[in-house]
Design an enzyme around this catalytic site. Structure first.
Site, PDB file in Angstrom:
ATOM      1  CG  HIS A 244      25.810  11.624  29.663  1.00 53.24           C
ATOM      2  ND1 HIS A 244      26.162  12.103  28.414  1.00 53.24           N
ATOM      3  CD2 HIS A 244      24.459  11.729  29.716  1.00 53.24           C
ATOM      4  CE1 HIS A 244      25.094  12.468  27.745  1.00 53.24           C
ATOM      5  NE2 HIS A 244      24.038  12.260  28.514  1.00 53.24           N
ATOM      6  CG  ASP A 370       4.643  11.667  38.073  1.00 53.67           C
ATOM      7  OD1 ASP A 370       3.738  11.808  37.224  1.00 53.67           O
ATOM      8  OD2 ASP A 370       4.782  12.414  39.058  1.00 53.67           O
ATOM      9  CB  SER A 385      21.238  13.175  30.127  1.00 56.63           C
ATOM     10  OG  SER A 385      20.972  11.930  29.553  1.00 56.63           O
TER      11      SER A 385
END
Length: 431
Positions: A244, A370, A385
């Site tokens: 991003h 998980d 990210s």
């Protein structure tokens, strides 16, 4: 009698036409959701799921392997069943869906591409990004020698988020340069960039009670933080990270790259994510003097640049890159660091594929499954990210955003969109 038969025949024809129009309309509503283009990998099978109870004719003028046999001119297909495409010949093929063999409904271009392989990331990166100038992040009153307060820059029309690129026609990159040029000046000309416009602002500095000339601004010349490497391409030396765009924390404005670099970083601690309270990785830069890559572009699909060293992954030497059409709902994994510099692989689920006709940073919804990762982080946290998403032996995308109301869920971007940015950089470099 004949007139009655003609009337019945006309009604039957009209009824058939109405039914045909209704069927065509329903099909068009369905087919409009299909992409105009599909990319598949040379020599690899690509399954397309339609799940629509209708039989159509699929036409292609060139031979193409469909559902286990060669499609030559046309083939009857049941849209309720998967459509499996495969070709060992690179190129672009024109497909057309037809109703009753002659009513055209939808055209799709199928691009057969060579396989691309990259080294998957997961590495923690220290990111330093300098804008093409200095960013205005606040105003300050200047108290003159008589005790009067002034705000020269704000009164001259400067706004939060403006980028000052030049002072008196001198290019600047650091806050210190701005202060040095302004000091002892009777007047200054600031060259300002606001959105896509560049203009000059004239103002008069004020001498404060210490005798220093000031214009009443707080500015920043660097943004720093920790993110995650998505991939490294050993063929070109380019990398992609974050997934991003980087915006200024105070102004929310997108930072246009003047200079930037990546360095090693380690995760020192984790603030776990909770509902309505995003967590974060707390990182520490390692050996800041040793720059391991530059930052050339800051885009909606991540940051990109040239690596000065190769990257290795403890799980995969390299992985093939998936096209958008290959990604599907179901089990997957991510690679990320939650402790020191140790890359680990964790289970996730791709819960939804968001249909996209053009690149977008929110291509899929993912959920962390998980238990070990949830125990450590609560789910997706800031700094994660860019963590690569792996599915079926392919790198398919990267983590981009977390859902504030549920930190175990977030968005991912397709790797294809990130690779497009690298191709643009590679093209510009060759020019």
């Amino acid at each position: 009698m004949k007139d009655l038969q003609k009337s019945k025949s006309k009604k039957l024809v009209m009824l058939l036409l109405v039914v045909l129009i209704l069927i065509t309309s329903i099909l068009n509503i369905f087919l409009v959701t299909l992409p105009e283009e599909i990319k598949i990998i040379e020599g690899k099978e690509q399954k397309l799921e339609f799940k629509f109870p209708m039989t159509l004719q699929l036409c292609c003028k060139e031979p193409f392997f469909v559902n286990g046999s060669y499609l030559n001119e046309n083939l009857i297909i049941n849209l309720k069943e998967p459509l499996i495409l495969k070709s060992s010949v690179k190129g672009t093929y024109d497909f057309e869906f037809r109703l009753l063999g002659f009513i055209p409904l939808k055209k799709i271009k199928v691009h057969v591409l060579p396989e691309t392989r990259v080294v998957p990331g997961g590495h923690s990166l220290g990111v330093k990004l300098r804008p093409n100038g200095v960013i205005v992040v606040g105003f300050a009153s200047v108290t003159d020698e008589k005790g009067l307060k002034h705000q020269p820059a704000q009164e001259a029309g400067i706004q939060i988020g403006d980028i000052i690129v030049m002072v008196n026609n001198q290019k600047i990159f650091q806050a210190e340069e701005l202060s040095q040029i302004i000091d002892n000046q009777q007047s200054v000309i600031l060259t300002v960039k606001r959105n896509d416009k560049i203009f000059d602002v004239n103002l008069t500095p004020v001498k404060n009670n210490f005798g220093l000339s000031q214009i009443g601004l707080w500015v920043r010349d660097i943004t720093a933080g920790v993110g995650t490497l998505t991939f490294y391409d050993p063929q070109t030396g380019f990398y992609g990270a974050l997934g991003h765009i980087i915006s200024d924390a105070d102004t929310g404005k997108i930072i246009e790259v003047g200079e930037g670099e990546i360095i090693r970083a380690r995760v020192s601690s984790i603030s776990p994510g909770k509902k309505n309270q995003p967590g974060e990785k707390r990182g520490v830069f390692i050996d800041e003097e040793k720059i391991i890559g530059n930052i050339i572009a800051n885009t909606p699909y991540g940051i990109f640049g040239k690596a000065y060293q190769s990257f290795e992954n403890p799980y995969y030497t390299s992985l093939p890159v998936a096209t958008v059409s290959q990604v599907h709902e179901g089990r997957a994994t991510i690679l990320t660091v939650v402790e020191d510099e140790k890359i680990q692989e964790y289970d996730i689920e791709i819960q939804k594929i968001i249909k996209q006709s053009s690149p977008n940073g929110k291509g899929m919804i993912i959920k962390i499954t998980d238990e070990e990762l949830i125990a450590k982080t609560g789910g997706i946290v800031q700094g994660m990210s860019g963590s690569p998403i792996i599915q079926d032996g392919y790198i398919v995308g990267a983590v981009t955003h977390v859902f504030v109301n549920d930190p175990t869920k977030g968005y991912g971007i397709f790797i294809e969109w990130m690779l497009n940015e690298v191709n643009n950089l590679n093209f510009r470099e060759k020019i």
